[in-house]
Enzyme design. Structure first.
Site, short mmCIF file in Angstrom:
data_model
loop_
_atom_site.label_atom_id
_atom_site.label_comp_id
_atom_site.label_asym_id
_atom_site.label_seq_id
_atom_site.Cartn_x
_atom_site.Cartn_y
_atom_site.Cartn_z
N GLU A 3 43.96 48.12 48.27
CA GLU A 3 42.79 49.01 48.13
C GLU A 3 41.89 48.97 49.35
O GLU A 3 41.28 49.98 49.70
CB GLU A 3 42.01 48.63 46.87
CG GLU A 3 40.95 49.63 46.48
CD GLU A 3 40.49 49.45 45.05
OE1 GLU A 3 39.29 49.60 44.81
OE2 GLU A 3 41.32 49.16 44.16
N TYR A 17 38.72 38.88 39.61
CA TYR A 17 38.26 40.27 39.69
C TYR A 17 36.92 40.41 38.97
O TYR A 17 36.78 40.03 37.80
CB TYR A 17 39.30 41.19 39.06
CG TYR A 17 39.04 42.65 39.32
CD1 TYR A 17 38.94 43.13 40.62
CD2 TYR A 17 38.88 43.54 38.27
CE1 TYR A 17 38.70 44.46 40.88
CE2 TYR A 17 38.64 44.89 38.51
CZ TYR A 17 38.54 45.33 39.81
OH TYR A 17 38.29 46.67 40.06
N ASP A 42 43.30 47.29 43.01
CA ASP A 42 42.69 46.58 41.88
C ASP A 42 43.19 47.17 40.57
O ASP A 42 43.37 48.39 40.45
CB ASP A 42 41.16 46.72 41.94
CG ASP A 42 40.57 46.03 43.16
OD1 ASP A 42 41.26 45.16 43.74
OD2 ASP A 42 39.44 46.38 43.54
#
Length: 929
Positions: A7, A311, A105
């Site tokens: 990403e 995350y 992600d």
């Protein structure tokens, strides 16, 4: 070749380093695209979304009669690249790939970014296998597991994200255009309206209205002071709040000694260890540490990308069984956490705490790797340490308190005192982020009698509801289903950037309130959370295949059509209401000259404060340009001038408070006015009393006007005006020198450009010309090396000479030719014959003589004699016809003033660069010719 798509660049680099193991990773950069290679694998990092949704061509003109705002509801949607270089490199590499792994992600937004990358790959390589790596932390174990267990791309999850993109675009663009056009606002002054933004703003506005409407009620509290064994005791009357003062006074009067202990109740209280962190609870906790919501998420994202935490966008508050909690504790048990990690390992509770929300996409936020303050940096360390200690706390036993409640009486009045003592610190051993204040009471038994040292009657008032802090607002948004865990902090940042809200706690500005009040009156659907929550629920149903994207988009368009039914019939009223309510936002107070209102005004990037009675009153005050931040008024008012203070606000930057604009205006001009000869403190006070604050306000007046205004002789007024003009010129030259220093000298510790300029001005070096003539030793004192000092003075001399030549009237095209010939200073023109200058530069002789004459006039030197172009060319031919006279000799002769046969015969035999014998021979040949 295996292509991995991450990403962001930092994630790409980390993934490449982890998967490469001991193999060397080579990095290639092409513009904004970074590519990491090892073996037969290439890893590329995107910049989040590299394509965006937009309306099809034809909808750009806001004032189009063909496409008014409502037509955007059904306008065609297209995708266009926003990072063309990255897209180009991605597709170039993808053409040769035989396996592509999406490693963005794993959430709605990340899956959509992955789908966008998938489509870009498919456009150039329709047969390549594409899979998906899902991970919750960028750590070796997690990355190796994710790439060993790849999955297919989740197109339903991506569709939910894409649907949200389109819904937000259509709602935001159509409503923003409609409201802005109605209120006649454009450019950087538009009024933004959005599906999530507007209900969120309405909450802040409604809370402000509650605060304004709140009427405080007075109440009284009764308490008394006592003691035992030299330990103080504070007891409260059990009645609590007294609404009538007479009742409270009676309670005080009835509180007669002694204070008798009637009952002692001992107990225990379990102090539960905190639950694991989800995104909202992280933002709330970060707010207590001093982070804004946006900054907390920025720091958390950075910690995640660097492998320090998991995350940070998750709704989960329950650790999954697969998470190796003991292993994480072991990894953290070193350095600054060695002692705490060891304690947790030895005292770990049987099962970790758990919150109410459990999802399967990501675990709760937890540390993923050990970091030290030195590695992580001061800005991020506070948040990282909190995450580590919160994780430790979720694995630690509960704390236990001994509690004590003592019921007492003083005369006929009942009192109570409470105490608490921490007996088992439990999780508080490693987690110091919640209040654990002990209240120790002396040992008391029923029947004890104690003295009454004082009885207090405290008058208090009920308080209005508190304004929303950023973290509390995010909690409320989550409760109401407004936005997502990934976007809520961005919504708040957008409200701040649009100047709809300010401060923390948040309060609405006049503009934010005007927009909300108008929408609530004419189309309240936009400001209520029900509509947004319904759409959010339905978009979430796309993820689990319970709804189709097309169905949700159709539903959204129908909702928006109903909103426009309400809006369009009231367009003129909406515009009038907003304009009437928002004009006050720019008014800062009374004009010091005429008493009318002063208002913030903008023209392009410039902004200033001017009188609304213009042109009858021309008073104005300049402000820093809009590039430094948009000027807004604050609620603070100057006690001297009754003007609201001014603040500059720019997205992504700390606000800059200018204070009172008139105080600032006076202060910034006072030094300049004081530089005028004969302008003493008494005269400056007189100027200010007559509202003359800036030096330019003096030069714009005639001596007669200034004399009559402040009561000084006309001759004195003329001297002041002339002196002001000289000061303005001096300040202009000083500013040029400051810019020159900034552009020329590299800042280093202890020698900033400002410090160097200050040192030069103190030595009366105030312009570039003086700098070019300055002793390099002055610059060495300011911290420059000898080489740098010589370079600066040399460059200043060049710049000064160029300015003198330009000011003399020599055009730029000629200056360029002179510079190329090495003729760069006034001295070069004065000390060289025009014939030599003409031959060296290629500028015609007549033009050269004209230019040299201009410089001679500046230096009070006689101009050179005239030479016509024809005579000059004829003379050159006469000389070149002589044997042995080439271009080099011709130039040497010209520099000595020899440009024809006649001047050759008249010249002496000592021309530089030519021997006397050669000159003598040339003369003899010329005589014969």
């Amino acid at each position: 070749m295996h292509l991995i798509i991450a990403e962001k660049n930092i994630a790409a680099r980390r993934i490449a380093e982890i998967l490469a193991g001991k193999a060397k990773v080579s990095a290639k950069k092409d513009g904004s695209a970074n590519l990491y290679e090892f073996g037969d694998t290439k890893v590329i990092g995107l910049r989040g979304h590299v394509v965006e949704v937009d309306f099809e061509p034809g909808y750009d003109n806001w004032r189009s009669a063909t496409h008014p705002p409502r037509t955007l509801i059904d306008a065609g949607i297209i995708k266009r690249p926003t990072e063309k270089k990255i897209v180009s490199i991605l597709q170039k590499v993808a053409r040769k790939a035989d396996l592509v792994t999406i490693a963005t992600d794993y959430d709605t937004e990340g899956e959509l970014i992955g789908k966008e990358a998938y489509e870009l790959v498919r456009a150039v390589n329709n047969t390549v296998e594409v899979d998906r790596a899902r991970f919750s932390a960028i750590t070796p174990d997690e990355i190796h597991r994710a790439f060993a267990e790849t999955k297919p791309l989740d197109f339903h999850l991506a569709a939910a994200g894409e649907t949200r993109q389109i819904v937000d675009l259509v709602w935001g663009a159509s409503l923003t255009r409609f409201i802005s056009i109605a209120a006649k606002r454009g450019g950087g002054n538009i009024l933004s309206v959005g599906r999530v933004q507007s209900p969120t703003l309405a909450m802040i506005v409604d809370r402000e209205k509650e605060i304004e409407a709140f009427v405080p009620e007075t109440y009284w509290m009764v308490r008394l002071d006592s003691e035992k064994d030299h330990l103080p005791i504070e007891a409260r009357h059990t009645h609590g709040r007294f609404k009538e003062k007479e009742e409270a006074q009676a309670a005080v009067a009835g509180s007669l000694p002694p204070l008798t202990v009637n009952e002692v109740i001992e107990g225990e209280k379990a102090d539960r260890a905190p639950t694991p962190l989800d995104t909202t609870s992280l933002i709330v906790a970060a707010g207590r540490l001093g982070y804004s919501a946006a900054n907390a998420m920025r720091v958390a994202e950075d910690l995640y990308m660097n492998g320090y935490i998991s995350y940070p966008r998750t709704d989960n508050t329950v650790y999954p069984p697969s998470l190796n909690l003991n292993g994480i504790v072991s990894d953290l048990s070193k350095g600054v956490f060695a002692k705490d990690g060891k304690w947790v390992a030895e005292n770990m509770r049987p099962k970790p705490t758990r919150g109410k929300k459990e999802t399967t996409d990501h675990p709760p936020i937890h540390p993923a790797g050990y970091g030290s303050p030195e590695k992580i940096g001061e800005d991020a360390w506070k948040l990282y340490e909190f995450i580590v200690r919160r994780f430790f706390a979720t694995l630690s036993p509960d704390a236990k308190w001994k509690t004590l409640k003592v019921n007492m009486s003083a005369g006929s009045e009942p009192y109570t005192a409470t105490g608490g003592r921490l007996v088992e610190p439990g999780y508080r051993t490693v987690y110091q982020y919640s209040d654990a204040k002990e209240r120790i009471l002396p040992k008391l038994t029923a029947g004890d009698t104690l003295p009454i040292n004082a009885v207090h009657l405290d008058e208090k008032e009920t308080q209005p509801p508190a304004r929303y802090t950023q973290s509390r607002l995010i909690q409320k948004m989550e409760e109401l289903g407004l936005g997502t865990k990934s976007t809520r902090h961005e919504v708040i940042q957008k409200l701040i950037g649009r100047k709809y809200v300010e401060g923390n706690p948040l309060r609405p500005t006049l503009v934010g309130r005007a927009v909300t009040d108008t929408l609530e009156q004419y189309a309240d659907t936009i400001t209520r959370p029900e509509m947004t929550r319904a759409l959010e629920d339905h978009m979430n149903m796309i993820k689990v295949r319970e709804k189709r994207s097309d169905d949700v988009l159709t539903e959204s368009r129908e909702m928006l059509d109903r909103v426009f039914d309400q809006l369009e019939g009231n367009e003129s009223l909406i515009g009038e209401d907003i304009m009437e309510m928002t004009i006050e936002e720019s008014i800062v107070g009374p004009c010091p000259i005429c008493g009318h209102s002063l208002r913030i005004r903008r023209m392009g990037s410039s902004q200033f404060i001017g009188c609304m009675h213009y042109p009858d009153c021309t008073f104005n005050m300049s402000l820093p340009p809009g590039t430094w931040g948009g000027a807004v008024r604050t609620k603070e008012v100057c006690p001297t001038h009754s003007l609201n203070h001014i603040r500059l606000v720019r997205k992504g930057a700390r606000p800059w408070d200018l204070g009172c604009p008139l105080c600032s205006h006076i202060a910034s001009n006072k030094e300049a006015i004081a530089m005028i000869p004969g302008c003493d403190d008494e005269l400056i006070r007189s100027l200010h009393e007559h509202h003359l604050y800036a030096i330019t306000e003096l030069t714009s007046r005639t001596p007669l006007e200034l004399s009559g205004l402040i009561g000084i002789p006309t001759q004195k007024a003329e001297e002041i005006i002339l002196g002001a003009g000289d000061v303005i010129n001096k300040l202009r030259l000083r500013t040029e020198m400051k810019k020159f220093i900034r552009d020329t000298i590299t800042p280093r510790k202890g020698r900033s450009p400002a410090k160097i300029v200050k040192a030069l001005i103190e030595e009366d070096v105030s312009d570039i010309t003086a700098l070019g003539k300055a002793d390099p030793g002055l610059l060495r004192k300011a911290g420059l090396s000898e080489t740098e000092a010589l370079e600066v003075t040399g460059s200043a001399k060049e710049a000064s000479d160029a300015r003198i030549l330009k000011d003399a009237g020599i055009p730029a095209i000629s200056l360029k030719k002179y510079r190329e010939a090495g003729i760069t200073s006034p001295e070069a023109f004065l000390n060289r014959h025009p014939a030599g200058i003409s031959l060296a530069s290629g500028v015609s002789i007549e033009t050269v003589i004209k230019h040299v004459s201009l410089i001679c006039e500046q230096y009070n030197r006689p101009p050179p004699g005239k030479i016509t172009k024809g005579a000059f060319l004829k003379g050159q031919k006469e000389l070149t016809d002589l044997p042995g006279v080439g271009e080099a000799t011709l130039l040497k002769l010209a520099d000595a003033g020899v440009y024809n046969r006649e001047t050759l015969l008249a010249v002496r035999d000592d021309i530089p660069g030519i021997s006397p014998d050669v000159i003598s021979k040339m003369k003899k040949k010329a005589e014969i010719a």
